[in-house]
Design a protein around this motif. Sequence first.
Motif, PDB file in Angstrom:
ATOM      1  N   GLU A 116      29.947  52.236  93.128  1.00  0.00           N
ATOM      2  CA  GLU A 116      30.100  53.682  93.265  1.00  0.00           C
ATOM      3  C   GLU A 116      29.409  54.412  92.113  1.00  0.00           C
ATOM      4  O   GLU A 116      28.774  55.450  92.319  1.00  0.00           O
ATOM      5  N   THR A 117      29.537  53.840  90.922  1.00  0.00           N
ATOM      6  CA  THR A 117      28.898  54.447  89.743  1.00  0.00           C
ATOM      7  C   THR A 117      27.386  54.452  89.875  1.00  0.00           C
ATOM      8  O   THR A 117      26.717  55.474  89.626  1.00  0.00           O
ATOM      9  N   LEU A 118      26.830  53.324  90.294  1.00  0.00           N
ATOM     10  CA  LEU A 118      25.379  53.220  90.414  1.00  0.00           C
ATOM     11  C   LEU A 118      24.831  54.091  91.549  1.00  0.00           C
ATOM     12  O   LEU A 118      23.651  54.470  91.520  1.00  0.00           O
ATOM     13  N   MET A 119      25.661  54.401  92.496  1.00  0.00           N
ATOM     14  CA  MET A 119      25.250  55.273  93.595  1.00  0.00           C
ATOM     15  C   MET A 119      25.374  56.746  93.247  1.00  0.00           C
ATOM     16  O   MET A 119      24.852  57.611  93.946  1.00  0.00           O
ATOM     17  N   SER A 120      26.051  57.036  92.136  1.00  0.00           N
ATOM     18  CA  SER A 120      26.302  58.429  91.751  1.00  0.00           C
ATOM     19  C   SER A 120      25.013  59.106  91.285  1.00  0.00           C
ATOM     20  O   SER A 120      24.203  58.515  90.568  1.00  0.00           O
ATOM     21  N   GLU A 121      24.858  60.379  91.658  1.00  0.00           N
ATOM     22  CA  GLU A 121      23.656  61.120  91.262  1.00  0.00           C
ATOM     23  C   GLU A 121      23.641  61.432  89.762  1.00  0.00           C
ATOM     24  O   GLU A 121      22.592  61.718  89.191  1.00  0.00           O
TER      25      GLU A 121
ATOM     26  N   ASP B 126      33.093  36.501  86.262  1.00  0.00           N
ATOM     27  CA  ASP B 126      33.295  35.928  87.585  1.00  0.00           C
ATOM     28  C   ASP B 126      33.287  37.043  88.638  1.00  0.00           C
ATOM     29  O   ASP B 126      34.316  37.396  89.209  1.00  0.00           O
ATOM     30  N   LEU B 127      32.110  37.595  88.896  1.00  0.00           N
ATOM     31  CA  LEU B 127      32.002  38.693  89.850  1.00  0.00           C
ATOM     32  C   LEU B 127      32.001  38.196  91.293  1.00  0.00           C
ATOM     33  O   LEU B 127      32.294  38.970  92.211  1.00  0.00           O
ATOM     34  N   GLY B 128      31.633  36.942  91.506  1.00  0.00           N
ATOM     35  CA  GLY B 128      31.570  36.412  92.854  1.00  0.00           C
ATOM     36  C   GLY B 128      30.302  36.833  93.569  1.00  0.00           C
ATOM     37  O   GLY B 128      29.636  37.806  93.213  1.00  0.00           O
ATOM     38  N   GLN B 129      29.944  36.083  94.600  1.00  0.00           N
ATOM     39  CA  GLN B 129      28.719  36.366  95.345  1.00  0.00           C
ATOM     40  C   GLN B 129      28.775  37.714  96.021  1.00  0.00           C
ATOM     41  O   GLN B 129      27.799  38.472  96.018  1.00  0.00           O
ATOM     42  N   GLU B 130      29.914  38.034  96.592  1.00  0.00           N
ATOM     43  CA  GLU B 130      30.030  39.313  97.278  1.00  0.00           C
ATOM     44  C   GLU B 130      29.886  40.468  96.296  1.00  0.00           C
ATOM     45  O   GLU B 130      29.312  41.504  96.614  1.00  0.00           O
ATOM     46  N   GLY B 131      30.443  40.282  95.102  1.00  0.00           N
ATOM     47  CA  GLY B 131      30.306  41.334  94.090  1.00  0.00           C
ATOM     48  C   GLY B 131      28.855  41.550  93.712  1.00  0.00           C
ATOM     49  O   GLY B 131      28.390  42.689  93.559  1.00  0.00           O
ATOM     50  N   ALA B 132      28.099  40.448  93.573  1.00  0.00           N
ATOM     51  CA  ALA B 132      26.680  40.552  93.229  1.00  0.00           C
ATOM     52  C   ALA B 132      25.907  41.266  94.329  1.00  0.00           C
ATOM     53  O   ALA B 132      25.023  42.086  94.057  1.00  0.00           O
ATOM     54  N   LEU B 133      26.248  40.991  95.580  1.00  0.00           N
ATOM     55  CA  LEU B 133      25.565  41.654  96.697  1.00  0.00           C
ATOM     56  C   LEU B 133      25.874  43.142  96.733  1.00  0.00           C
ATOM     57  O   LEU B 133      25.015  43.961  97.096  1.00  0.00           O
ATOM     58  N   LEU B 134      27.094  43.520  96.365  1.00  0.00           N
ATOM     59  CA  LEU B 134      27.434  44.950  96.285  1.00  0.00           C
ATOM     60  C   LEU B 134      26.539  45.664  95.260  1.00  0.00           C
ATOM     61  O   LEU B 134      26.069  46.783  95.492  1.00  0.00           O
ATOM     62  N   LEU B 135      26.327  45.006  94.153  1.00  0.00           N
ATOM     63  CA  LEU B 135      25.468  45.600  93.120  1.00  0.00           C
ATOM     64  C   LEU B 135      24.030  45.706  93.608  1.00  0.00           C
ATOM     65  O   LEU B 135      23.327  46.677  93.311  1.00  0.00           O
ATOM     66  N   CYS B 136      23.601  44.704  94.400  1.00  0.00           N
ATOM     67  CA  CYS B 136      22.241  44.754  94.943  1.00  0.00           C
ATOM     68  C   CYS B 136      22.086  45.916  95.915  1.00  0.00           C
ATOM     69  O   CYS B 136      21.026  46.553  95.978  1.00  0.00           O
ATOM     70  N   GLN B 137      23.133  46.184  96.655  1.00  0.00           N
ATOM     71  CA  GLN B 137      23.095  47.339  97.559  1.00  0.00           C
ATOM     72  C   GLN B 137      22.901  48.637  96.785  1.00  0.00           C
ATOM     73  O   GLN B 137      22.139  49.526  97.188  1.00  0.00           O
ATOM     74  N   ALA B 138      23.601  48.724  95.646  1.00  0.00           N
ATOM     75  CA  ALA B 138      23.463  49.929  94.829  1.00  0.00           C
ATOM     76  C   ALA B 138      22.055  50.044  94.262  1.00  0.00           C
ATOM     77  O   ALA B 138      21.486  51.141  94.176  1.00  0.00           O
ATOM     78  N   LEU B 139      21.474  48.911  93.915  1.00  0.00           N
ATOM     79  CA  LEU B 139      20.116  48.916  93.395  1.00  0.00           C
ATOM     80  C   LEU B 139      19.117  49.428  94.421  1.00  0.00           C
ATOM     81  O   LEU B 139      18.089  50.022  94.082  1.00  0.00           O
ATOM     82  N   SER B 140      19.420  49.181  95.699  1.00  0.00           N
ATOM     83  CA  SER B 140      18.505  49.572  96.760  1.00  0.00           C
ATOM     84  C   SER B 140      18.500  51.067  97.004  1.00  0.00           C
ATOM     85  O   SER B 140      17.630  51.586  97.707  1.00  0.00           O
ATOM     86  N   ARG B 141      19.485  51.772  96.447  1.00  0.00           N
ATOM     87  CA  ARG B 141      19.546  53.220  96.675  1.00  0.00           C
ATOM     88  C   ARG B 141      18.341  53.898  96.056  1.00  0.00           C
ATOM     89  O   ARG B 141      18.053  53.689  94.880  1.00  0.00           O
ATOM     90  N   PRO B 142      17.647  54.708  96.814  1.00  0.00           N
ATOM     91  CA  PRO B 142      16.535  55.461  96.223  1.00  0.00           C
ATOM     92  C   PRO B 142      17.031  56.344  95.084  1.00  0.00           C
ATOM     93  O   PRO B 142      18.046  57.026  95.214  1.00  0.00           O
TER      94      PRO B 142
END
Length: 925
Positions: free
Chosen positions: A712-717, A730-746
């Motif tokens: 949510e933070t990384l998606m914030s303007e 220990d973020l877990g694989q799913e946690g890492a993928l969530l962060l990757c989604q945020a990275l993809s935000r323009p």
Amino acid sequence: MDKEAVLTHVLMQRRTPSLLGGEQPVSVLSSSRYVSQRTDREVEDQLASLDHTILSALSSEVKTVLLVGGEGSGKTTALEKLVVAWAKGEHLQNFTCVLYFGLREIRSLKDELSLETLLQHHHSPVPSESTQLVLQKPEDVLFVFDDLDQYKLSLDASVHTLCSDPRQAVSLSCLISSLLHGSLLRGAAFVVTTRPTGHLKFLSGTRVKVPGFSKLQRETYFKGFFTDPAAANKALLHMERTLGFYDFCTSPRFCWTVCSIYKTLMDAGARLPDTLTQLYVDILVHLMQALSLKEACNRELVQALGVMASHCSASQNSSCTKEELHSFGFQKILCSVGAFLHVDGDLESDACVFSFTSPLMQEFLLAVSFFLDTSASEGVAKMLEKYKGHAKFLDLFLSGLSEPDQHRPLEILLGGFNSDRILDFKSWFKSSSEETLKGCYKDRHHRCFHLLHQAQNLSLVKEIISPSERRGISYGDLSLQDCVALNYVWSCLGEMKLLNLYSTRDLTEEKAEVLAPAMSLSHKIQLSNSTLSTGAVSHLASALSRGRTEELDLNHTSLAGEKFKVLCAGLRDCKLHTLTLLGCELTEASCEDLMSVLTSGSSQLRVLDMMFNQIGDLGFTKLCKALHSPQCSLQQLQLRSCELTAVSMEPLSAALCSGTSELRKVDLTTNTIGDGGVEALCKSLQHPHCKLQSLNLIDTELTGVCCPHLRETLMSEHCSLLELDLSVNDLGQEGALLLCQALSRPGCPVEKLGLSHNLDFQCHKSKNHLSQISGEIQITFILCAPPCRLTRCELTQRVFKELGSFLRSGTSLLKSLKVGLNKVGDQGVKHLWDAVAHPGCLLEELDVEMTDLTDACVEDLCAAVRASKTLKTLELRNNSLTDASVPALVQVMEDSCNMQEMNLKYNDFSEDVFEMMEECGRIRY
């Protein structure tokens, strides 16, 4: 016993004191300038006086006291004071007879004699009617032998047939040995003085080291010498600043010499000397003027003394015979040698022996005669090699005398110096200094600085110390005289990038005071791994407050308690931008002092590193209060391993949202922050007033629970984060993928993301596999099985596929990717090879260490390298590549214009392919 006769003998003026021979003991005692020497023995934590130590020893069961000290340390004066005190009835009244033998008196006893004869014909004879009483009660007798080692008597009992009969005539050597070893007059007491030597190793008894004047005793002596207190203070202060760092300044004899020449110069209104060379120039001028010789005779005398000095230095023989003196050129000027030489015996006798009264003057005259010599004899390099190890100050004197301003007074008395010799020395000095300063031996650097200090030539310093040398090696563990020389050189240069004092184990107040000007001239001061006294910290603080220092490194230097308060006093008003205090034993109380610095209004501190200090939540909360102040300029804060918890994150979050904080980077590695602490931080990271750009949360006990908040933070303007490192959590694989989604935000600002799990993290905290290249975008996915409490969280082929897709998207700005230690094999890494080959991929660094790669991947690997326009380094360590892959890998490296390095260490290669990889030059194996 006639104590009056003893008193008269001891207080009898034996000769006029010379400048170099020091003041005669009788003069010291009669003028009330006597200052008892110190010893190395501690009594109730205080240095015992020599007088007290001798009296205490002789009042006990001790029968022999050995006083050991260097030349001029005050042994003779102390002994004569002892005898005078006995004769006046003040001390040692348990002895009915005290027999004092000085060096001259011992040497005058040539023939064989008995103890009875010695007692009856000594300078203070025992009446014949009392001799038997003395022999019958030896416990009432005290023998005092001064400078016994100078007579070269053999005291080894095994080389003598010791006598026990006081009437038996024996050699003096046998007689004294029999006394000291107890076979003759058993029960008598002895006090013997000696310089440090092996001559007295055969004697048992109480050994007392006599180190000479302490600084306080030197002050007492100067105040006793000068009748005017102002003159005493001026002379003492000048000596301490210019000469006090030399060991021989503890010598009472040297102190008398300095006082005498200073008084002469002050009375004449002349300038006091700035160096040791200048002091000896003044001394030599004074002695020559006192002789009132013509210039030719002056020159002849000094050259003859130089020849003698050369002989004594080369042969390590301290004395010369009259015949040898004639061969040195003294025939016509023998009557003038008393000002420079100690004369043992009648000057008219061929048995007379001569020696220099001062080893320092011996070396100085050797240097002077070198510049007076007009012959084409050996140059300076050969001369210094000849006396190497035997003339400690020769090169220093040569350096000082090579300068016109320093040798001009001597030229007036002695005639001109040889200009060719001066040029020879300067040429040698410049070439040897250039060679020395290229090396990394700090003791040689120090010697170069000492020579420059003696020369006192500003332009010479700037000529010899080039900008490359000004960066310097570590000059830690400086002696006091090293500090003086270094400070002189730095002061001449006027401005320095770095004063490197790394690992200074004993920076005392005195040393720091000398170095303070150099500190104030340095843009950076390196004092990590050092030991500083509180007084030294005070001088450092003062130098910071008035200097130009912008960076100060005190890592692993204890600043507990009062030291840190003193330091902070200087930090409140200085130009310091960066302060590193890693492992300095700081606590919560230290943060109070830091808070006053940060809010002072004049502090320019931007970067503060406090890693590995036990400040805790309460201490950090105080720092957060400072961040609210508009006066605080802090931009970077390193707090790794500072015993922080989630409690600390609320005040930090409040400070970040305050609108006054200038904080851009925070490192909270290895603190127990937890998911709750990250949640509190995430609120501030989404606030429009938050300016934080870099947040390091390595090993802070995070789990996948915090990842939605981070997403949510990384998606914030309003998020301004450019760097976020969540490694070893220990973020877990799913946690890492969530962060990757945020990275993809323009528009997502993050350029560097760390998610590594380092297998050796707990043993090697520095191995986080995180590139520090400024401005590069990085994502790190090294997720492996860590030891102990860390949970295995290995990336799968699915994640590699997502990464490959992301890299090919055309929106990724990643330049560095590390996915090592994930055993996805050739199929998993193939997604990355395809991405690297894509024109939209900007990767410059790729790390696929220990991912189970085999020779099967080499075709895709080489195709990717050839297609990439950006890739520069490739990390392939710890995989299963074999010799079969090497030709293709070497060929692709030779063909590529971009590739700078390929690391192939620890694969399955044989020595057969090492030469092939070696020839490539850009492959590490």
